[in-house]
Write a protein that holds these residues in place. Structure first.
Motif, short mmCIF file in Angstrom:
data_model
loop_
_atom_site.label_atom_id
_atom_site.label_comp_id
_atom_site.label_asym_id
_atom_site.label_seq_id
_atom_site.Cartn_x
_atom_site.Cartn_y
_atom_site.Cartn_z
N GLU A 60 111.66 87.34 99.24
CA GLU A 60 111.95 87.93 97.93
C GLU A 60 113.08 87.17 97.22
OE1 GLU A 60 114.12 91.95 96.50
OE2 GLU A 60 112.39 92.26 97.81
N THR A 61 114.09 86.79 97.96
CA THR A 61 115.21 86.04 97.38
C THR A 61 114.75 84.65 96.95
OG1 THR A 61 116.78 87.24 98.78
CG2 THR A 61 117.54 85.16 97.83
N ALA A 62 113.98 84.00 97.80
CA ALA A 62 113.46 82.67 97.46
C ALA A 62 112.58 82.73 96.22
CB ALA A 62 112.69 82.09 98.65
N ASP A 63 111.74 83.77 96.12
CA ASP A 63 110.87 83.94 94.94
C ASP A 63 111.70 84.12 93.67
OD1 ASP A 63 108.42 83.61 96.14
OD2 ASP A 63 107.95 85.75 96.24
N LYS A 64 112.77 84.90 93.75
CA LYS A 64 113.62 85.13 92.58
C LYS A 64 114.28 83.82 92.13
CE LYS A 64 114.69 90.00 93.24
NZ LYS A 64 115.72 90.99 93.57
N ILE A 65 114.75 83.04 93.09
CA ILE A 65 115.39 81.77 92.76
C ILE A 65 114.36 80.82 92.14
CG2 ILE A 65 116.48 79.71 93.72
CD1 ILE A 65 117.80 81.63 95.81
N LEU A 66 113.18 80.73 92.73
CA LEU A 66 112.16 79.83 92.21
C LEU A 66 111.69 80.27 90.83
CD1 LEU A 66 110.44 77.33 92.59
CD2 LEU A 66 108.74 78.75 93.77
N ALA A 67 111.47 81.56 90.63
CA ALA A 67 111.05 82.06 89.32
C ALA A 67 112.12 81.76 88.27
CB ALA A 67 110.76 83.56 89.38
N GLY A 68 113.38 81.93 88.63
CA GLY A 68 114.46 81.60 87.71
C GLY A 68 114.49 80.12 87.37
N ALA A 69 114.24 79.29 88.37
CA ALA A 69 114.22 77.84 88.14
C ALA A 69 113.07 77.44 87.22
CB ALA A 69 114.11 77.10 89.48
N ILE A 70 111.90 78.01 87.46
CA ILE A 70 110.74 77.70 86.63
C ILE A 70 110.98 78.18 85.20
CG2 ILE A 70 108.28 78.17 86.24
CD1 ILE A 70 108.01 78.32 89.35
N ALA A 71 111.48 79.40 85.06
CA ALA A 71 111.71 79.97 83.73
C ALA A 71 112.82 79.23 82.98
CB ALA A 71 112.06 81.45 83.84
N SER A 72 113.79 78.70 83.69
CA SER A 72 114.92 78.03 83.05
C SER A 72 114.66 76.56 82.75
CB SER A 72 116.16 78.12 83.95
OG SER A 72 116.55 79.45 84.10
N THR A 73 113.78 75.92 83.52
CA THR A 73 113.67 74.47 83.42
C THR A 73 112.26 73.92 83.28
OG1 THR A 73 113.57 74.13 85.82
CG2 THR A 73 115.76 74.25 84.83
#
Length: 136
Positions: A60-73
């Motif tokens: 769940e933590t890894a998914d949140k980080i990856l989703a944030g990275a995709i959405a931000s960059t």
């Protein structure tokens, strides 16, 4: 083999390109692994280094980080997006929410696939540039 086949446009990779995904909807996608993406992941994963090294980072933590990275960059913008028939304006928050929704995992996969398509980020052909710059 001519290595020029692998040349890509650094600005397209960083700033994104418009990609139609249906007759009216477009996504502006930057290249997966661009410098901003790498910096984002490095910064956001730093507090979890020990857990990552142990293989104990929660999915769940890894998914949140990856989703944030995709959405931000990577998922830079969209046009004419709807959800359940309602218009959906682009925002970072909306992108993160969509990318984290397990029911919309296929959308996330499409975004990632587009961001890894080298052809989207190629430099324009010289002939095309010359044709576009001629006055009529």
């Amino acid at each position: 083999m001519d290595l020029s086949l692998f040349e890509t446009d650094a600005n397209k990779s960083k700033d994104g390109v418009w990609c139609p995904i249906d007759a009216v909807t477009n996504l502006r996608i930057a290249r997966y692994g661009n410098a901003k993406f790498k910096r984002y992941l490095e910064r956001e994963m730093k507090p979890y280094k020990r857990l990552i090294d142990k293989g104990a980072l929660k999915e769940e933590t890894a998914d949140k980080i990856l989703a944030g990275a995709i959405a931000s960059t990577i998922l830079v913008d969209w046009e004419n997006m709807e959800y359940n028939g309602e218009p959906l304006a682009y925002s970072h928050e909306a992108a993160v929410k969509i990318l984290l929704d397990p029911k919309l995992r296929d959308f996330r996969d499409v975004v990632v696939e587009l961001s890894q398509d080298m052809q989207l980020f190629k430099e324009e052909e010289v002939e095309e540039d010359a044709g576009n710059s001629q006055s009529s």
